[in-house]
Enzyme design. Structure first.
Site, mmCIF file in Angstrom:
data_model
loop_
_atom_site.group_PDB
_atom_site.id
_atom_site.type_symbol
_atom_site.label_atom_id
_atom_site.label_comp_id
_atom_site.label_asym_id
_atom_site.label_seq_id
_atom_site.Cartn_x
_atom_site.Cartn_y
_atom_site.Cartn_z
ATOM 1 N N ASP A 85 53.006 45.542 42.281
ATOM 2 C CA ASP A 85 52.231 46.737 42.012
ATOM 3 C C ASP A 85 52.439 47.597 40.881
ATOM 4 O O ASP A 85 51.566 48.030 40.169
ATOM 5 C CB ASP A 85 51.855 47.482 43.460
ATOM 6 C CG ASP A 85 51.364 46.290 44.506
ATOM 7 O OD1 ASP A 85 50.297 45.824 44.362
ATOM 8 O OD2 ASP A 85 52.018 46.332 45.492
ATOM 9 N N GLU A 104 57.727 39.650 52.151
ATOM 10 C CA GLU A 104 58.264 39.539 50.904
ATOM 11 C C GLU A 104 59.773 39.623 50.547
ATOM 12 O O GLU A 104 60.360 39.173 49.775
ATOM 13 C CB GLU A 104 57.485 40.307 49.949
ATOM 14 C CG GLU A 104 55.790 39.794 49.848
ATOM 15 C CD GLU A 104 55.030 40.660 49.084
ATOM 16 O OE1 GLU A 104 53.879 39.975 48.600
ATOM 17 O OE2 GLU A 104 55.052 41.788 49.013
#
EC number: 5.3.1.6
Length: 223
Positions: A85, A104
């Site tokens: 992000d 993740e």
């Protein structure tokens, strides 16, 4: 931009070779990487084993016929490709906008070659404009929310369709609206030692390559 994201995903897939264990990321750009691995498995006979970072990616990979293993069954992952992000010049990043930060990071940790695929809007000088996701256990989460508020972290429980968002691991996410993170490593250390925090979205100095899709094409950044 979707065409550039696709190009970034296909480019990242070139780092995957026969016999590898591959971490399959989550998100709009990583999606194209997983699609390309699926195409190569079907059309080229590529032999790999995937380890997924979310239930959504598990469904995608199964639909493409990519053989999968659990993170419990492997010790080392050869290459993982995922999105991010925000990414700063020191290769620190914020992940977890899709809510999959815990899985993740579990997949990223034993990975030898960790690659992010992003569009150029994700490159920043200082992390923090994107809200920092913090995955927390449900029990005591209201108290933890108040702790974050008292520190001036501007917390908010993540919601979906009016209800609290629940991660694949059954936890809540508190997003911290920090605006600017001057010292990502110090903040990561603080959150790592906060009782009730399962994981946070700061991925500091973990990534080896960042493949950037921009209006002028692709750029590959390396440490």
């Amino acid at each position: 931009m979707d065409e550039l994201k696709k190009l970034a995903g296909v480019t990242a897939a070139k780092y995957v070779k026969n016999g590898m264990i591959v971490g399959l990321g989550t998100g709009s750009t990583a999606y194209f990487f997983v699609e390309e691995i699926g195409r190569r498995v079907k059309e080229e006979g590529l032999q790999v084993v995937g380890v997924t970072t979310s239930n959504r990616t598990t469904e995608q990979a199964r639909g493409l016929g990519i053989p999968l293993k659990s993170a419990d069954d492997i010790d080392v992952i050869d290459v993982t490709v995922d999105g991010a992000d925000e990414v700063d010049p020191d290769f620190n990043g914020i992940k977890g906008g899709g809510g999959a930060l815990l899985m993740e990071k579990i997949v990223a940790t034993p990975t030898k070659e960790y690659i992010w695929v992003v569009d150029e809007s994700k490159l920043v000088e200082t992390l923090g404009a994107f809200k920092l996701p913090v995955e927390v256990v449900r029990y005591g989460s209201e108290r933890l929310f108040r702790v974050f508020k008292s520190k001036g972290y501007c917390p908010s429980f993540r919601e979906t369709e009016g209800d609290r968002f629940i991660t694949d691991m059954g936890n809540y996410i508190i997003d911290l609206d920090l605006k600017k993170i001057e010292d990502p490593k110090q903040l990561a250390n603080e959150l790592d030692h906060t009782v009730g925090v399962v994981e946070h979205g700061l991925f500091n100095s973990m990534v080896n390559k960042v493949i950037v899709a921009g209006k002028n094409g692709l750029d590959i950044l390396e440490k």
